[in-house]
Design a protein around this motif. Structure first.
Motif, PDB file in Angstrom:
ATOM      1  N   UNK A  37       0.947  -1.028  -0.020  1.00 21.38           N
ATOM      2  CA  UNK A  37      -0.100   0.112  -0.058  1.00 21.38           C
ATOM      3  C   UNK A  37       0.938   1.301   0.034  1.00 21.38           C
ATOM      4  N   UNK A  38       2.024   1.326   0.672  1.00 21.65           N
ATOM      5  CA  UNK A  38       2.745   2.417   0.844  1.00 21.65           C
ATOM      6  C   UNK A  38       3.571   2.854  -0.474  1.00 21.65           C
ATOM      7  N   UNK A  39       3.542   1.619  -1.478  1.00 22.20           N
ATOM      8  CA  UNK A  39       4.229   1.945  -2.614  1.00 22.20           C
ATOM      9  C   UNK A  39       3.151   2.005  -3.862  1.00 22.20           C
ATOM     10  N   UNK A  40       1.951   1.407  -3.743  1.00 21.22           N
ATOM     11  CA  UNK A  40       1.106   1.235  -4.825  1.00 21.22           C
ATOM     12  C   UNK A  40      -0.298   1.440  -3.905  1.00 21.22           C
ATOM     13  N   UNK A  41      -0.717   2.664  -3.972  1.00 20.49           N
ATOM     14  CA  UNK A  41      -1.603   3.043  -3.039  1.00 20.49           C
ATOM     15  C   UNK A  41      -3.418   2.607  -3.563  1.00 20.49           C
ATOM     16  N   UNK A  42      -3.177   2.263  -4.739  1.00 17.63           N
ATOM     17  CA  UNK A  42      -4.563   1.751  -5.351  1.00 17.63           C
ATOM     18  C   UNK A  42      -4.960   0.537  -4.816  1.00 17.63           C
ATOM     19  N   UNK A  43      -6.277   0.198  -4.445  1.00 16.20           N
ATOM     20  CA  UNK A  43      -6.566  -1.083  -3.862  1.00 16.20           C
ATOM     21  C   UNK A  43      -8.227  -1.367  -4.573  1.00 16.20           C
ATOM     22  N   UNK A  44      -8.420  -2.608  -4.619  1.00 17.74           N
ATOM     23  CA  UNK A  44      -9.769  -2.887  -4.702  1.00 17.74           C
ATOM     24  C   UNK A  44     -10.249  -3.802  -3.553  1.00 17.74           C
ATOM     25  N   UNK A  45     -11.571  -3.611  -3.094  1.00 15.25           N
ATOM     26  CA  UNK A  45     -12.173  -4.385  -2.087  1.00 15.25           C
ATOM     27  C   UNK A  45     -13.297  -5.116  -2.607  1.00 15.25           C
ATOM     28  N   UNK A  46     -13.427  -6.335  -2.526  1.00 17.52           N
ATOM     29  CA  UNK A  46     -14.485  -7.364  -3.095  1.00 17.52           C
ATOM     30  C   UNK A  46     -15.390  -7.847  -2.077  1.00 17.52           C
ATOM     31  N   UNK A  47     -16.722  -7.552  -1.917  1.00 16.44           N
ATOM     32  CA  UNK A  47     -17.497  -8.094  -1.096  1.00 16.44           C
ATOM     33  C   UNK A  47     -18.481  -9.026  -1.518  1.00 16.44           C
ATOM     34  N   UNK A  48     -19.028 -10.265  -0.956  1.00 21.00           N
ATOM     35  CA  UNK A  48     -19.888 -11.201  -1.630  1.00 21.00           C
ATOM     36  C   UNK A  48     -20.844 -11.736  -0.358  1.00 21.00           C
ATOM     37  N   UNK A  49     -22.291 -11.709  -0.626  1.00 18.89           N
ATOM     38  CA  UNK A  49     -23.054 -12.679   0.228  1.00 18.89           C
ATOM     39  C   UNK A  49     -23.877 -13.470  -0.862  1.00 18.89           C
ATOM     40  N   UNK A  50     -23.238 -14.574  -1.224  1.00 21.00           N
ATOM     41  CA  UNK A  50     -23.994 -15.533  -2.185  1.00 21.00           C
ATOM     42  C   UNK A  50     -25.281 -15.862  -1.856  1.00 21.00           C
ATOM     43  N   UNK A  51     -25.553 -15.883  -0.736  1.00 22.58           N
ATOM     44  CA  UNK A  51     -26.986 -16.588   0.074  1.00 22.58           C
ATOM     45  C   UNK A  51     -27.989 -15.525  -0.352  1.00 22.58           C
ATOM     46  N   UNK A  52     -27.400 -14.098  -0.384  1.00 24.47           N
ATOM     47  CA  UNK A  52     -28.514 -13.069  -0.634  1.00 24.47           C
ATOM     48  C   UNK A  52     -28.263 -12.389  -2.124  1.00 24.47           C
ATOM     49  N   UNK A  53     -27.435 -13.037  -2.564  1.00 26.49           N
ATOM     50  CA  UNK A  53     -27.203 -12.515  -4.141  1.00 26.49           C
ATOM     51  C   UNK A  53     -26.821 -11.194  -4.109  1.00 26.49           C
ATOM     52  N   UNK A  54     -25.877 -10.705  -2.982  1.00 27.90           N
ATOM     53  CA  UNK A  54     -25.470  -9.372  -3.085  1.00 27.90           C
ATOM     54  C   UNK A  54     -23.874  -9.257  -3.115  1.00 27.90           C
ATOM     55  N   UNK A  55     -23.435  -8.174  -4.075  1.00 28.78           N
ATOM     56  CA  UNK A  55     -21.896  -8.296  -4.337  1.00 28.78           C
ATOM     57  C   UNK A  55     -21.478  -6.845  -4.465  1.00 28.78           C
ATOM     58  N   UNK A  56     -20.434  -6.647  -3.945  1.00 23.72           N
ATOM     59  CA  UNK A  56     -19.956  -5.268  -3.940  1.00 23.72           C
ATOM     60  C   UNK A  56     -18.581  -5.068  -4.338  1.00 23.72           C
ATOM     61  N   UNK A  57     -18.072  -4.304  -5.377  1.00 17.42           N
ATOM     62  CA  UNK A  57     -16.759  -4.112  -5.758  1.00 17.42           C
ATOM     63  C   UNK A  57     -16.313  -2.571  -5.463  1.00 17.42           C
ATOM     64  N   UNK A  58     -15.141  -2.254  -4.672  1.00 15.55           N
ATOM     65  CA  UNK A  58     -14.993  -0.957  -4.353  1.00 15.55           C
ATOM     66  C   UNK A  58     -13.508  -0.497  -4.744  1.00 15.55           C
TER      67      UNK A  58
END
Length: 169
Positions: A67-88
């Protein structure tokens, strides 16, 4: 169908989804140019003020160095039972603010950080979200059975649910 959501509406929906899922796969970039993902626990009690997410980390970890060298990140969240997904997507930074660490500390964190909030190697990862996308589909066996039957009989896809993209300032 994708729709452009208002920032506030989408941010509220996004936060409700994230705090319900809690565990994200955080992806960073290594010096060798490889993507590296690992599970991270979102701190739901920290809120989502200013489109910011918080995580605890060891300041000497590979992810902190990445992170200190390459500060761009992605966060992936998933709740397959609820069919809910998030990409940040966002900008991450390592924060070594002892007052903030104590404020966000919960006793359960001792599991991963046994020396407690005063551990000199303890730090926070602050992710300032600049864009996100979420999918919130109808769930349940009957909904999916109906969708399957509709697709077979009509050749049309069922309503996939809500999908929105949001950009933060």
């Amino acid at each position: 169908m994708t729709r452009e959501a208002t920032e506030r509406e989408a941010a509220d929906t996004l936060w409700q989804m994230i705090k319900g899922m809690r565990i994200a796969m955080m992806t960073t970039l290594t010096d060798a140019g490889h993507l590296h993902s690992r599970p991270m626990g979102t701190l739901p009690h920290a809120g989502f003020d200013n489109a910011t997410l918080w995580f605890f980390t060891d300041a000497g970890s590979d992810k902190a160095s990445e992170i200190e060298r390459h500060w761009r990140v992605n966060l992936a969240y998933a709740d397959p039972d609820a069919q809910s997904y998030v990409s940040v997507s966002g900008v991450a930074e390592i924060v070594r603010d002892q007052d903030k660490i104590r404020h966000l500390w919960r006793e359960i964190m001792t599991t991963w950080f046994p020396k407690g909030p005063d551990d000199p190697n303890l730090a926070l990862i602050k992710v300032t979200v600049d864009s996100a996308e979420y999918w919130d589909s109808p769930s349940g066996a009957m909904v999916w059975a109906y969708g399957y039957v509709k697709a077979k009989l009509t050749g049309e896809r069922p309503n996939p649910g809500e999908n929105a993209r949001v950009a933060f300032q």
